[in-house]
Design a protein around this motif. Structure first.
Motif, short mmCIF file in Angstrom:
data_model
loop_
_atom_site.label_atom_id
_atom_site.label_comp_id
_atom_site.label_asym_id
_atom_site.label_seq_id
_atom_site.Cartn_x
_atom_site.Cartn_y
_atom_site.Cartn_z
N THR A 218 14.97 -4.99 -10.32
CA THR A 218 15.49 -5.83 -9.25
C THR A 218 15.17 -4.76 -7.91
O THR A 218 14.89 -4.86 -6.82
N VAL B 256 24.03 -7.64 -7.42
CA VAL B 256 23.41 -7.27 -8.68
C VAL B 256 24.47 -6.57 -9.96
O VAL B 256 25.30 -5.62 -9.38
N VAL C 220 22.42 -11.89 -11.23
CA VAL C 220 22.05 -11.57 -9.80
C VAL C 220 22.32 -12.78 -9.15
O VAL C 220 22.20 -13.87 -9.47
N THR D 188 21.03 -5.42 -0.66
CA THR D 188 21.26 -5.58 -1.96
C THR D 188 22.61 -4.89 -2.73
O THR D 188 23.12 -3.55 -1.79
#
Length: 150
Positions: A54, A41, A108, A72
């Motif tokens: 997100t 991200v 993303v 992530t």
């Protein structure tokens, strides 16, 4: 003469392969290759609402992320990322250059275990789109067959 050509070809192939490995070794995402899928991200700052959305998605679907070996990684233009796997300035700049993302852009990327880009979005992802895409991948199909409880 043929031996010299073969040796010369082998040396050139080794050099090219070696340089390719060196270039790949510089990526901040290399530690995750073959271990995790990465939701990379990019956000201008920690206050960005799209980043918050997100992060919320990752929290709300943590079991789905875990089952799919999805982590992530956040690359912020300003400040450090308090959640996810934070990156330093040099790593963030390197990734922004590699993926063609400007400092004020939000993006993303879903990166597969092989290191390849599987999806690029300029908005927060939806869990269903991520999970459906991941579940359709051959490596994930293999993982699901090996662990029927997932």
């Amino acid at each position: 003469m043929r031996r010299i050509r073969r040796a010369s070809t082998a040396v050139m192939t080794s050099l090219i392969t070696g340089f390719g490995s060196l270039a790949q070794a510089d990526s901040p995402l290399d530690p995750y290759r073959w271990q995790n899928r990465v939701l990379l991200v990019f956000a201008p700052s920690d206050n960005d609402g799209r980043l918050s959305a997100t992060r919320k998605l990752a929290r709300e679907h943590s079991r789905g992320f875990e089952d799919r070996h999805l982590i992530t990684v956040v690359a912020l233009t300003e400040g450090e990322a308090p959640e996810g796997q934070p990156l330093g300035r040099i790593q963030t700049d390197s990734l922004r250059e590699q993926y063609g993302i400007g400092p004020s852009d939000f993006a993303v990327f879903l990166i597969g275990k092989d290191g390849g880009v599987k999806l690029r979005l300029e908005r927060p992802p939806r869990a269903a789109e991520l999970f459906e895409l991941i579940d359709s991948m051959p490596m994930r199909q293999q993982e699901m067959r090996a662990s029927p409880g997932d």
